[in-house]
Design an enzyme around this catalytic site. Structure first.
Site, mmCIF file in Angstrom:
data_model
loop_
_atom_site.group_PDB
_atom_site.id
_atom_site.type_symbol
_atom_site.label_atom_id
_atom_site.label_comp_id
_atom_site.label_asym_id
_atom_site.label_seq_id
_atom_site.Cartn_x
_atom_site.Cartn_y
_atom_site.Cartn_z
ATOM 1 N N ARG A 179 1.009 -0.983 -0.779
ATOM 2 C CA ARG A 179 -0.077 0.528 -0.190
ATOM 3 C C ARG A 179 0.980 1.067 0.052
ATOM 4 N NH1 ARG A 179 -4.470 0.437 4.463
ATOM 5 N NH2 ARG A 179 -2.651 1.138 5.484
ATOM 6 N N LYS A 236 -2.347 7.086 0.877
ATOM 7 C CA LYS A 236 -2.340 7.463 2.545
ATOM 8 C C LYS A 236 -1.204 8.304 3.262
ATOM 9 C CE LYS A 236 -2.058 4.570 6.800
ATOM 10 N NZ LYS A 236 -3.158 5.192 8.116
ATOM 11 N N GLU A 296 -16.282 5.688 5.664
ATOM 12 C CA GLU A 296 -15.713 5.212 6.454
ATOM 13 C C GLU A 296 -15.065 6.387 7.991
ATOM 14 O OE1 GLU A 296 -10.915 4.839 5.167
ATOM 15 O OE2 GLU A 296 -11.445 6.845 4.241
HETATM 16 N N1 PMP Z 1 -9.431 4.573 6.990
HETATM 17 C C1 PMP Z 1 -8.411 4.946 7.232
HETATM 18 C C2 PMP Z 1 -8.944 7.047 6.944
HETATM 19 C C3 PMP Z 1 -7.028 4.669 8.199
HETATM 20 O O1 PMP Z 1 -6.675 5.947 8.578
HETATM 21 C C4 PMP Z 1 -6.175 3.957 8.205
HETATM 22 C C5 PMP Z 1 -5.747 3.547 8.587
HETATM 23 N N2 PMP Z 1 -5.673 3.816 10.482
HETATM 24 C C6 PMP Z 1 -7.561 3.057 7.975
HETATM 25 C C7 PMP Z 1 -8.862 3.426 7.313
HETATM 26 C C8 PMP Z 1 -8.169 1.699 8.473
HETATM 27 O O2 PMP Z 1 -6.497 0.433 7.631
HETATM 28 P P1 PMP Z 1 -5.907 0.215 8.241
HETATM 29 O O3 PMP Z 1 -6.551 -1.152 8.825
HETATM 30 O O4 PMP Z 1 -4.917 -0.396 6.915
HETATM 31 O O5 PMP Z 1 -4.876 0.404 9.401
#
Ligand code: PMP
Length: 299
Positions: A50, A149, A182
């Protein structure tokens, strides 16, 4: 605590970046939050994949290969003598001038911080989360892709603070069309009539590593159908169970949204089973830190 910056392992008070770093000046950079459990780094390859996709999205050249970064991270956990850890991997555009031109930044900076994990209080896992719908919308694809990210988290930070001011622990962000995207730092799912539903990546979300693991457990081990589809807050209000997923959070039930109790107002059965299955995976899989022969190259 030793922190990696551009090839050196430094003490906490020595680990500093330039005020001309475009990560600081403009939020120009990307990051990952990764966890180690029981001496193993969980889903390391997925997080690094990622990271490289985020880098591609913003035309950022990471000055290490994926394999080199893997070794740096494993060394970081080892050097800090930790079995359970939170790993923050940051790649900034690097040192530039006060203008926006990324071409003036000659080399990206790579930072790895390995720290103890600051967990959510256990009560949250027992009782579930209270969340609100934020007045802010998730950054749309038409702007910087939410699949990246990036170091631009101010939108999410403001949403999280809006939740705190309303006495809630998390905030749901809708996309520009008004569908659920989300939470400020987690992906979201709901259960209704035997099916689990979560927004598709193109709804404007981060492709969560935990989200993918949750889908895999649900479809594989639990044989529960999972659909990626658009939905509204009404679907959440009337769901049988709602839960969020994230590296820090793992799996947490949502028991109240915008003042409405979700079903009984207690964490649901499927969410509890998923929490357990996820915890088992974190304890038994991942890249072992202490059995690896690590190259001197990146020590
Ligand atoms: N959405 C956002 C905006 C995030 O910052 C994160 C990670 N903190 C997630 C979803 C979850 O991602 P992951 O499962 O890869 O930690």
């Amino acid at each position: 605590m030793k922190i990696f910056i551009d090839g050196k392992w430094l003490d906490k008070d020595q680990a500093k970046v330039s005020v001309f770093d475009h990560g600081l000046l403009y939020g120009d950079g990307i990051f990952e939050g990764i966890r180690a459990y029981n001496g193993r780094v969980f889903k390391l390859r997925e997080h690094l994949d990622r990271l490289f996709q985020s880098a591609k999205g913003i035309l950022l050249e990471i000055p290490y290969t994926l394999e080199e970064l893997e070794k740096i991270i494993l060394n970081g956990v080892k050097n800090n003598g930790l079995k359970d850890a939170y790993i923050r991997l940051v790649v900034t555009r690097g040192f530039g001038d006060l203008g926006l031109d990324m071409r003036k930044c000659k080399k990206a900076s790579v930072i790895v911080i390995v720290d103890k994990i600051a967990l959510f209080p256990e009560s949250v896992y027992e009782q579930g989360l209270k969340v609100i719908t934020s007045s802010l919308r998730r950054t749309p694809h038409q702007c910087l892709s939410p699949n990246v990210k990036s170091l631009n988290y101010l939108n999410n930070i403001m949403a999280k603070n809006e939740a705190a001011r309303a006495g809630a622990q998390e905030a749901i962000l809708l996309n520009m069309e008004g569908y659920v995207a989300e939470c400020s730092g987690d992906n979201i799912f709901y259960l209704k009539e035997g099916k689990v539903i979560t927004p598709p990546l193109w709804a404007g979300i981060l492709p969560g590593v935990t989200r993918a693991v949750a889908i895999e457990i649900l479809k594989g081990k639990f044989r529960v159908p999972v659909r990626e589809d658009l939905f509204t807050t009404f679907d959440l209000y009337t769901a049988e169970e709602v839960f969020v997923t994230g590296t820090g959070a793992e799996i947490i039930a949502v028991v109240e949204i915008d003042g409405r109790k979700i079903a009984s107002g207690k964490p649901g059965k499927l969410t509890r089973q998923l929490q357990e299955a996820y915890r088992e995976l974190t304890q038994t899989t991942g890249v072992a830190v202490y059995e690896n022969e690590l190259s001197a190259l990146v020590q």
